[in-house]
Design a protein around this motif. Structure first.
Motif, PDB file in Angstrom:
ATOM      1  N   ASP A  14     -12.266   3.888   0.867  1.00  0.00           N
ATOM      2  CA  ASP A  14     -11.770   3.083   1.981  1.00  0.00           C
ATOM      3  C   ASP A  14     -12.786   3.151   3.129  1.00  0.00           C
ATOM      4  OD1 ASP A  14     -11.381   5.515   3.330  1.00  0.00           O
ATOM      5  OD2 ASP A  14      -9.231   5.542   2.948  1.00  0.00           O
ATOM      6  N   TRP A  15     -12.488   2.426   4.216  1.00  0.00           N
ATOM      7  CA  TRP A  15     -13.402   2.355   5.355  1.00  0.00           C
ATOM      8  C   TRP A  15     -13.725   3.741   5.915  1.00  0.00           C
ATOM      9  CZ3 TRP A  15     -16.351  -1.464   7.155  1.00  0.00           C
ATOM     10  CH2 TRP A  15     -16.052  -2.783   6.769  1.00  0.00           C
ATOM     11  N   PRO A  41     -17.543  -5.032   0.083  1.00  0.00           N
ATOM     12  CA  PRO A  41     -16.344  -4.401  -0.467  1.00  0.00           C
ATOM     13  C   PRO A  41     -15.666  -5.292  -1.504  1.00  0.00           C
ATOM     14  CG  PRO A  41     -15.884  -5.259   1.705  1.00  0.00           C
ATOM     15  CD  PRO A  41     -17.347  -5.478   1.460  1.00  0.00           C
ATOM     16  N   VAL A  42     -14.827  -4.676  -2.303  1.00  0.00           N
ATOM     17  CA  VAL A  42     -14.023  -5.374  -3.291  1.00  0.00           C
ATOM     18  C   VAL A  42     -12.664  -5.651  -2.655  1.00  0.00           C
ATOM     19  CG1 VAL A  42     -12.917  -5.192  -5.555  1.00  0.00           C
ATOM     20  CG2 VAL A  42     -15.162  -4.149  -5.165  1.00  0.00           C
ATOM     21  N   LYS A  43     -12.226  -6.895  -2.694  1.00  0.00           N
ATOM     22  CA  LYS A  43     -10.932  -7.251  -2.120  1.00  0.00           C
ATOM     23  C   LYS A  43      -9.841  -7.038  -3.162  1.00  0.00           C
ATOM     24  CE  LYS A  43      -8.707 -10.861   0.539  1.00  0.00           C
ATOM     25  NZ  LYS A  43      -8.864 -12.161   1.182  1.00  0.00           N
ATOM     26  N   ARG A  47      -4.916  -7.669   2.373  1.00  0.00           N
ATOM     27  CA  ARG A  47      -5.151  -6.703   3.444  1.00  0.00           C
ATOM     28  C   ARG A  47      -5.912  -5.456   3.025  1.00  0.00           C
ATOM     29  NH1 ARG A  47       0.028  -6.134   7.143  1.00  0.00           N
ATOM     30  NH2 ARG A  47      -1.131  -4.220   7.473  1.00  0.00           N
ATOM     31  N   VAL A  48      -6.249  -5.349   1.751  1.00  0.00           N
ATOM     32  CA  VAL A  48      -6.872  -4.118   1.247  1.00  0.00           C
ATOM     33  C   VAL A  48      -8.240  -4.417   0.632  1.00  0.00           C
ATOM     34  CG1 VAL A  48      -6.641  -2.184  -0.356  1.00  0.00           C
ATOM     35  CG2 VAL A  48      -4.616  -3.094   0.792  1.00  0.00           C
ATOM     36  N   MET A  49      -9.259  -3.714   1.159  1.00  0.00           N
ATOM     37  CA  MET A  49     -10.606  -3.800   0.605  1.00  0.00           C
ATOM     38  C   MET A  49     -11.103  -2.386   0.372  1.00  0.00           C
ATOM     39  SD  MET A  49     -12.495  -6.930   2.588  1.00  0.00           S
ATOM     40  CE  MET A  49     -12.587  -6.121   4.156  1.00  0.00           C
TER      41      MET A  49
END
Length: 64
Positions: A14-15, A41-43, A47-49
């Motif tokens: 994650d970030w 990033p992979v989507k 709302r989640v990458m």
């Protein structure tokens, strides 16, 4: 490796994990992504990458 062992090929970060590994803030990472200088990033959803660990590791290794 034995036949019954499984190898994990994909680890997603994650970030916060990426910021910790790179020492960069989110804004800097986003600018580098936009400039094509950082792995995208992979989507996973709207709302989640997540970032692929192997790509982040390779990016870090290229800086050395």
């Amino acid at each position: 490796m034995e036949k019954n062992e499984k190898k994990i090929d994909l680890l997603l970060l994650d970030w916060k994990q990426v910021m910790s590994l790179t020492g960069l803030c989110r804004g800097t990472i986003q600018r580098e992504i936009d400039a094509g200088k950082f792995p995208k990033p992979v989507k996973l959803s709207d709302r989640v990458m997540r970032f692929k660990f192997e790509e982040i590791k390779n990016w870090r290794d290229e800086l050395k």
